[in-house]
Design an enzyme around this catalytic site. Structure first.
Site, PDB file in Angstrom:
ATOM      1  N   LYS A  32      10.168   3.263   8.529  1.00  0.00           N
ATOM      2  CA  LYS A  32      10.632   3.818   9.812  1.00  0.00           C
ATOM      3  C   LYS A  32      11.833   4.507   9.784  1.00  0.00           C
ATOM      4  O   LYS A  32      12.593   4.159   8.496  1.00  0.00           O
ATOM      5  CB  LYS A  32      10.952   2.694  10.910  1.00  0.00           C
ATOM      6  CG  LYS A  32      10.842   3.309  12.353  1.00  0.00           C
ATOM      7  CD  LYS A  32       9.569   3.604  12.801  1.00  0.00           C
ATOM      8  CE  LYS A  32       9.534   3.940  14.343  1.00  0.00           C
ATOM      9  NZ  LYS A  32       8.297   4.054  14.687  1.00  0.00           N
TER      10      LYS A  32
ATOM     11  N   ARG B 258       0.831  -1.025   0.017  1.00  0.00           N
ATOM     12  CA  ARG B 258       0.145   0.115  -0.025  1.00  0.00           C
ATOM     13  C   ARG B 258       0.957   1.289   0.090  1.00  0.00           C
ATOM     14  O   ARG B 258       1.833   1.503   0.734  1.00  0.00           O
ATOM     15  CB  ARG B 258      -0.717   0.100   1.239  1.00  0.00           C
ATOM     16  CG  ARG B 258      -1.975  -0.948   1.516  1.00  0.00           C
ATOM     17  CD  ARG B 258      -3.319  -0.361   1.143  1.00  0.00           C
ATOM     18  NE  ARG B 258      -4.154  -1.599   1.229  1.00  0.00           N
ATOM     19  CZ  ARG B 258      -4.546  -2.376   0.584  1.00  0.00           C
ATOM     20  NH1 ARG B 258      -4.180  -2.429  -0.879  1.00  0.00           N
ATOM     21  NH2 ARG B 258      -5.691  -3.140   0.710  1.00  0.00           N
TER      22      ARG B 258
HETATM   23  P1  NAD Z   1       9.715   9.989  23.642  1.00  0.00           P
HETATM   24  O1  NAD Z   1      10.874  10.355  23.217  1.00  0.00           O
HETATM   25  O2  NAD Z   1       8.585  11.174  23.588  1.00  0.00           O
HETATM   26  O3  NAD Z   1       9.806   9.418  25.208  1.00  0.00           O
HETATM   27  C1  NAD Z   1      10.398   8.479  25.549  1.00  0.00           C
HETATM   28  C2  NAD Z   1      10.676   8.675  27.180  1.00  0.00           C
HETATM   29  O4  NAD Z   1      11.361   7.627  27.553  1.00  0.00           O
HETATM   30  C3  NAD Z   1      11.793   9.790  27.290  1.00  0.00           C
HETATM   31  O5  NAD Z   1      11.178  10.584  28.120  1.00  0.00           O
HETATM   32  C4  NAD Z   1      13.101   9.226  27.859  1.00  0.00           C
HETATM   33  O6  NAD Z   1      13.825   9.894  28.798  1.00  0.00           O
HETATM   34  C5  NAD Z   1      12.488   7.878  28.533  1.00  0.00           C
HETATM   35  N1  NAD Z   1      13.369   6.928  28.530  1.00  0.00           N
HETATM   36  C6  NAD Z   1      14.662   6.516  27.836  1.00  0.00           C
HETATM   37  N2  NAD Z   1      15.077   5.514  28.257  1.00  0.00           N
HETATM   38  C7  NAD Z   1      14.603   5.006  29.255  1.00  0.00           C
HETATM   39  C8  NAD Z   1      14.721   3.940  30.465  1.00  0.00           C
HETATM   40  N3  NAD Z   1      15.808   2.942  29.917  1.00  0.00           N
HETATM   41  N4  NAD Z   1      13.803   3.858  31.351  1.00  0.00           N
HETATM   42  C9  NAD Z   1      12.884   4.845  31.482  1.00  0.00           C
HETATM   43  N5  NAD Z   1      12.707   5.780  30.545  1.00  0.00           N
HETATM   44  C10 NAD Z   1      13.653   6.059  29.742  1.00  0.00           C
HETATM   45  O7  NAD Z   1       9.261   8.857  22.740  1.00  0.00           O
HETATM   46  P2  NAD Z   1       7.817   8.170  22.282  1.00  0.00           P
HETATM   47  O8  NAD Z   1       7.275   9.095  21.138  1.00  0.00           O
HETATM   48  O9  NAD Z   1       7.112   8.353  23.629  1.00  0.00           O
HETATM   49  O10 NAD Z   1       8.268   6.759  22.182  1.00  0.00           O
HETATM   50  C11 NAD Z   1       8.336   5.934  23.104  1.00  0.00           C
HETATM   51  C12 NAD Z   1       8.022   4.611  22.589  1.00  0.00           C
HETATM   52  O11 NAD Z   1       7.076   4.352  21.860  1.00  0.00           O
HETATM   53  C13 NAD Z   1       9.099   3.992  21.383  1.00  0.00           C
HETATM   54  O12 NAD Z   1       9.231   2.653  21.636  1.00  0.00           O
HETATM   55  C14 NAD Z   1       8.297   4.554  20.106  1.00  0.00           C
HETATM   56  O13 NAD Z   1       8.782   3.695  19.215  1.00  0.00           O
HETATM   57  C15 NAD Z   1       6.942   4.129  20.559  1.00  0.00           C
HETATM   58  N6  NAD Z   1       6.004   4.602  19.695  1.00  0.00           N
HETATM   59  C16 NAD Z   1       5.670   6.204  19.691  1.00  0.00           C
HETATM   60  C17 NAD Z   1       4.605   6.655  18.862  1.00  0.00           C
HETATM   61  C18 NAD Z   1       4.442   8.119  18.733  1.00  0.00           C
HETATM   62  O14 NAD Z   1       3.392   8.453  18.461  1.00  0.00           O
HETATM   63  N7  NAD Z   1       5.265   8.973  19.569  1.00  0.00           N
HETATM   64  C19 NAD Z   1       3.840   5.911  18.185  1.00  0.00           C
HETATM   65  C20 NAD Z   1       3.835   4.376  18.303  1.00  0.00           C
HETATM   66  C21 NAD Z   1       4.955   3.929  19.017  1.00  0.00           C
END
Ligand code: NAD
Length: 470
Positions: free
Chosen positions: A105, A65
């Site tokens: 990605k 897609r």
């Molecule tokens: P982000 O950067 O906004 O937040 C991640 C947070 O995790 C940060 O505050 C960071 O300091 C903290 N962190 C990093 N390592 C850590 C650890 N070892 N222990 C505790 N905290 C820790 O990122 P996000 O967008 O919230 O993404 C987080 C996860 O969600 C990722 O796996 C990402 O792929 C997934 N995700 C994000 C989205 C989105 O819309 N942003 C969508 C789907 C999936």
């Protein structure tokens, strides 16, 4: 400790599910393969005048897609394995929530906090330029979004760079989602993934026959929840869970974790972190200096929302949660999954649970292509129609409604209302599709395998309809 191979982990889930389908092995191979990976390196002039080489990737996992879709992350763990794994998850995720995109990605290997805002802007614009050069971005080609380490600001720079280079393409803003609302973004996108995580957990917890065997009562109310990572996804998931009546007993950031049996207020913790630079020493809470210890504390629902490879073969046997709700991508390794399954833990898989982000990104893309805000055309007309209906009811019943009742029942839907209700409906429908598939396949099948079966079937159909595969 064995080296974590993320793409291999995703493919293990794929293979487990593929065995339960009847698709031709060649077709399954095509679905599983990553179609294209683009590696870029370019020089960055730092604010102090020194030059550094920056490394970036974009993977387009499946072109069944178009456009392909997936976030861009800024993290030191970024590399081809991670980006291909995350792109593959995007393909399956989009299929599960019926978002008509292939998976992609991207990422840049940097420790974000070590760069100034101006440096991040230069990196983001140059990365975008490189994607444009090789046609790895465009409203009908490949549409990035925020992920770990990126947010609306980076998306605005991407859109601006793309528009500068695209020479008057009227749909140019649809080249990226997760933009600020003033730059063509959509209301509700920032919190969408966390809100979707909440809807998914609520749905899973709402089914008594699934939840009672875990020793839990149905509903979110009173559930003891731990959240790891308070970024975009973790913070919003925590906030919606708290608003839904859950008790946040533990929260973790990279500097450490805190625990409080009678519950933490997530906004107060965020405020404390802004003031002191750390979540540690929050009044009334106990510090856990080793952040990862939070994964092992006593709770009902553990929500890893930081990064992959957190619950592993090493610590899984010490996890006490009854439900692991994967807000992050790939937080549970397959070794850990086997241990958790043995312990009877329910895993709500990433490939479904964090799909709220891409769902609302899809709405943003549609908004950009239609060049009109959702609700703009019909809101006032709807309000008038509801008002006229109420007047008829008043006339027939002889009963006067209060102005507050009239206002509440005649309000036309705003863009945010439409987005949130579309998201809620999507998350509920997808959960039941996965659960029904699980029931059909047998109770020994876990939700992740069932989710992959749903995804594979949907992707397979689109290939089969092309007539290429038998
Ligand atoms: P982000 O950067 O906004 O937040 C991640 C947070 O995790 C940060 O505050 C960071 O300091 C903290 N962190 C990093 N390592 C850590 C650890 N070892 N222990 C505790 N905290 C820790 O990122 P996000 O967008 O919230 O993404 C987080 C996860 O969600 C990722 O796996 C990402 O792929 C997934 N995700 C994000 C989205 C989105 O819309 N942003 C969508 C789907 C999936």
């Amino acid at each position: 400790m064995s080296k974590f191979r993320f793409f291999e982990q995703v493919n293990r889930s794929f293979d487990r599910a593929a065995k339960l389908t009847r698709h031709h092995p060649t077709l399954l191979d095509q679905i599983k393969a990553c179609n294209a990976v683009y590696y870029i390196s370019f020089p960055l002039k730092r604010d102090d005048g020194t030059i550094e080489v920056i490394h970036g990737w974009r993977a387009e996992h499946s072109h069944h897609r178009l456009p392909t879709k997936g976030g861009i992350r800024y993290s030191m763990s970024v590399g081809d394995d991670e980006i291909m794994a995350l792109a593959a998850l995007m393909t399956y995720k989009c299929a599960i929530v019926d978002v008509p995109f292939g998976g992609a990605k991207g990422g840049v290997r940097i420790a974000r906090h070590k760069y100034s805002e101006a440096e991040i802007e230069r990196i983001t614009r140059r990365y975008t330029f490189e994607l444009v050069k090789k046609r790895f971005i465009g409203p009908g080609i490949d549409v990035p979004a925020p992920d770990f380490g990126t947010g609306p600001k980076e998306m605005a720079w991407i859109a601006d760079t793309y528009m500068t280079l695209s020479g008057g393409d009227i749909n140019a803003l649809a080249c990226v989602t997760g933009k600020p609302v003033t730059q063509g973004g959509i209301r509700g996108r920032v919190e969408a993934t966390g809100r979707g995580v909440f809807f998914g957990i609520r749905e899973a917890c709402g089914i008594a026959e699934d939840i009672k065997p875990l020793g839990l009562s149905p509903g979110i109310e009173g559930k003891r929840v731990v959240v790891q990572g308070l970024g975009n996804v973790g913070y919003h998931a925590a906030k919606f869970l708290q608003e839904g009546g859950a008790v946040l007993v533990g929260l973790a950031e990279y500097e450490g974790a805190i625990w409080k049996a009678d519950g933490l207020d997530v906004d107060a913790v965020m405020e404390h972190r802004r003031e002191t630079g750390s979540i540690l020493n929050f009044p009334g809470a106990t510090n856990l200096p080793r952040s990862s210890d939070i994964l092992e504390v006593d709770c009902d629902i553990l929500v890893p929302a930081a990064l992959e490879n957190q619950i592993t073969g090493e610590n899984a046997s010490r996890v006490k949660a009854k439900i692991v709700a994967e807000a992050a991508n790939g937080p549970t390794t397959s070794e850990a999954e086997a241990v958790l399954k043995q312990k009877g833990v329910m895993i709500i898989p990433d490939v479904y649970l964090n799909a709220g982000g891409v769902t609302v990104s899809y709405f943003e893309w549609l908004k950009n292509l239609s060049h009109v805000r959702f609700g703009r055309m019909e809101k006032r007309f709807e309000e008038g129609a509801h008002r006229r209906l109420l007047q008829v009811v008043q006339r027939v019943t002889g009963k006067e409604f209060s102005e507050a009742d009239v206002l509440a029942s005649t309000r036309g839907a705003t863009e945010e209302d439409i987005v949130n209700s579309g998201l809620e409906d999507t998350m509920i429908a997808a959960y039941h599709q996965i659960r029904d598939t699980r029931l059909r396949l047998g109770s020994s099948i876990d939700l992740r395998t069932a989710a992959f079966v749903v995804a594979i079937d949907k992707v397979a159909v689109s290939y089969e309809e092309l007539g290429i595969f038998p």
